[in-house]
Design an enzyme around this catalytic site. Structure first.
Site, PDB file in Angstrom:
ATOM      1  N   GLY A  11       0.832  -1.193   0.000  1.00 20.60           N
ATOM      2  CA  GLY A  11       0.000   0.000   0.000  1.00 20.60           C
ATOM      3  C   GLY A  11       0.867   1.243   0.000  1.00 20.60           C
ATOM      4  O   GLY A  11       2.089   1.158   0.093  1.00 20.60           O
ATOM      5  N   LYS A  17      -0.482  -0.193   6.423  1.00 17.58           N
ATOM      6  CA  LYS A  17       0.005  -1.513   6.029  1.00 17.58           C
ATOM      7  C   LYS A  17       0.834  -2.177   7.125  1.00 17.58           C
ATOM      8  O   LYS A  17       0.693  -3.381   7.360  1.00 17.58           O
ATOM      9  CB  LYS A  17       0.753  -1.472   4.705  1.00 17.58           C
ATOM     10  CG  LYS A  17       1.959  -0.605   4.645  1.00 17.58           C
ATOM     11  CD  LYS A  17       2.471  -0.472   3.208  1.00 17.58           C
ATOM     12  CE  LYS A  17       3.602   0.516   3.131  1.00 17.58           C
ATOM     13  NZ  LYS A  17       3.231   1.887   3.497  1.00 17.58           N
ATOM     14  N   ALA A  38      15.497  -1.288   8.053  1.00 16.48           N
ATOM     15  CA  ALA A  38      16.021   0.081   8.044  1.00 16.48           C
ATOM     16  C   ALA A  38      17.433   0.142   8.603  1.00 16.48           C
ATOM     17  O   ALA A  38      17.757  -0.519   9.580  1.00 16.48           O
ATOM     18  CB  ALA A  38      15.120   0.992   8.864  1.00 16.48           C
ATOM     19  N   HIS A  54       7.240   2.572  15.525  1.00 17.43           N
ATOM     20  CA  HIS A  54       7.099   1.154  15.179  1.00 17.43           C
ATOM     21  C   HIS A  54       7.412   0.276  16.385  1.00 17.43           C
ATOM     22  O   HIS A  54       6.678  -0.672  16.678  1.00 17.43           O
ATOM     23  CB  HIS A  54       8.037   0.791  14.017  1.00 17.43           C
ATOM     24  CG  HIS A  54       7.467   1.097  12.670  1.00 17.43           C
ATOM     25  ND1 HIS A  54       6.974   0.114  11.849  1.00 17.43           N
ATOM     26  CD2 HIS A  54       7.318   2.255  12.000  1.00 17.43           C
ATOM     27  CE1 HIS A  54       6.543   0.660  10.723  1.00 17.43           C
ATOM     28  NE2 HIS A  54       6.740   1.969  10.792  1.00 17.43           N
ATOM     29  N   ARG A  57       4.630   0.164  19.079  1.00 16.78           N
ATOM     30  CA  ARG A  57       3.411  -0.564  18.698  1.00 16.78           C
ATOM     31  C   ARG A  57       3.550  -2.068  18.899  1.00 16.78           C
ATOM     32  O   ARG A  57       2.562  -2.760  19.083  1.00 16.78           O
ATOM     33  CB  ARG A  57       3.110  -0.321  17.215  1.00 16.78           C
ATOM     34  CG  ARG A  57       2.198   0.785  16.905  1.00 16.78           C
ATOM     35  CD  ARG A  57       1.605   0.684  15.517  1.00 16.78           C
ATOM     36  NE  ARG A  57       2.441   0.080  14.512  1.00 16.78           N
ATOM     37  CZ  ARG A  57       3.109   0.745  13.560  1.00 16.78           C
ATOM     38  NH1 ARG A  57       3.039   2.052  13.511  1.00 16.78           N
ATOM     39  NH2 ARG A  57       3.825   0.115  12.669  1.00 16.78           N
TER      40      ARG A  57
END
Length: 191
Positions: A11, A17, A38, A54, A57
């Site tokens: 997406g 996503k 990354a 990130h 979460r």
């Protein structure tokens, strides 16, 4: 997720996503290993903020592996019992974008082979590109073209493919018809 081996979640930016992929991994009833593609840029505050969002979460019991370059090797090393969540293909591709065409072809083939031979469950997040203007510089066009090729080939071998847009996930394997590379994208030729 129990019967699905390979799932692609794609997406545009900020579409949801990663959250959808994390939701699928959480439903897998397996231990989750999160593969962060990354590279770490400590001097880039905005990048660090994204990484932290990130991290915050994700459940604390998920293991994290950093694999900014050799994604195929990381996949091959995983045990059957886990769910591997790879986020994201675009970041990984950017890390190796300087590869010449011949090396890129080998890298792509090696990655696809690792994904098809893996015994673990894999959920992979990939960014959609090329829905707008053609980039005005060669490296941008290379990224767009390789990302499209990468998503298309992974989508073809995936058990499930989700397109996430505006926070909604659509199962493309259930709704769509795959266009094989042998079919001209611009339709049949006219006499």
């Amino acid at each position: 997720m129990d019967n699905r081996h390979l799932v692609l979640v794609t997406g545009p930016a900020r579409s949801g996503k990663s959250e959808w992929a994390e939701n699928l991994a959480g439903q897998s009833n397996r231990s989750v290993i999160y593969v962060a593609t990354a590279a770490d840029y400590p001097e880039d505050e905005e990048w660090q903020t994204r990484i932290q969002a990130h991290q915050q979460r994700r459940p604390t019991n998920w293991q994290t592996i950093h694999a900014p370059m050799d994604l195929a090797k990381t996949i091959q090393a995983q045990p059957k019992s886990i769910c591997l969540l790879i986020d994201s293909l675009g970041t990984w591709l950017a890390n190796i974008l300087d590869q010449e065409a011949e090396l890129w072809a080998v890298t792509l083939e090696t990655l696809l082979k690792a994904m098809t031979q893996a015994e673990c469950q894999i959920i992979v997040v990939g960014e959609e590109t090329g829905w707008g203007v053609v980039p005005g510089y060669p490296l941008g066009r290379r990224f767009r073209d390789r990302m499209g090729e990468l998503l298309r080939q992974i989508g073809a071998i995936s058990d499930q493919v989700y397109l996430v847009s505006a926070g909604y996930a659509l199962n493309l394997k259930a709704l769509g018809i795959y266009v094989t590379p042998m079919v001209p994208l611009d339709g049949p030729k006219r006499d």
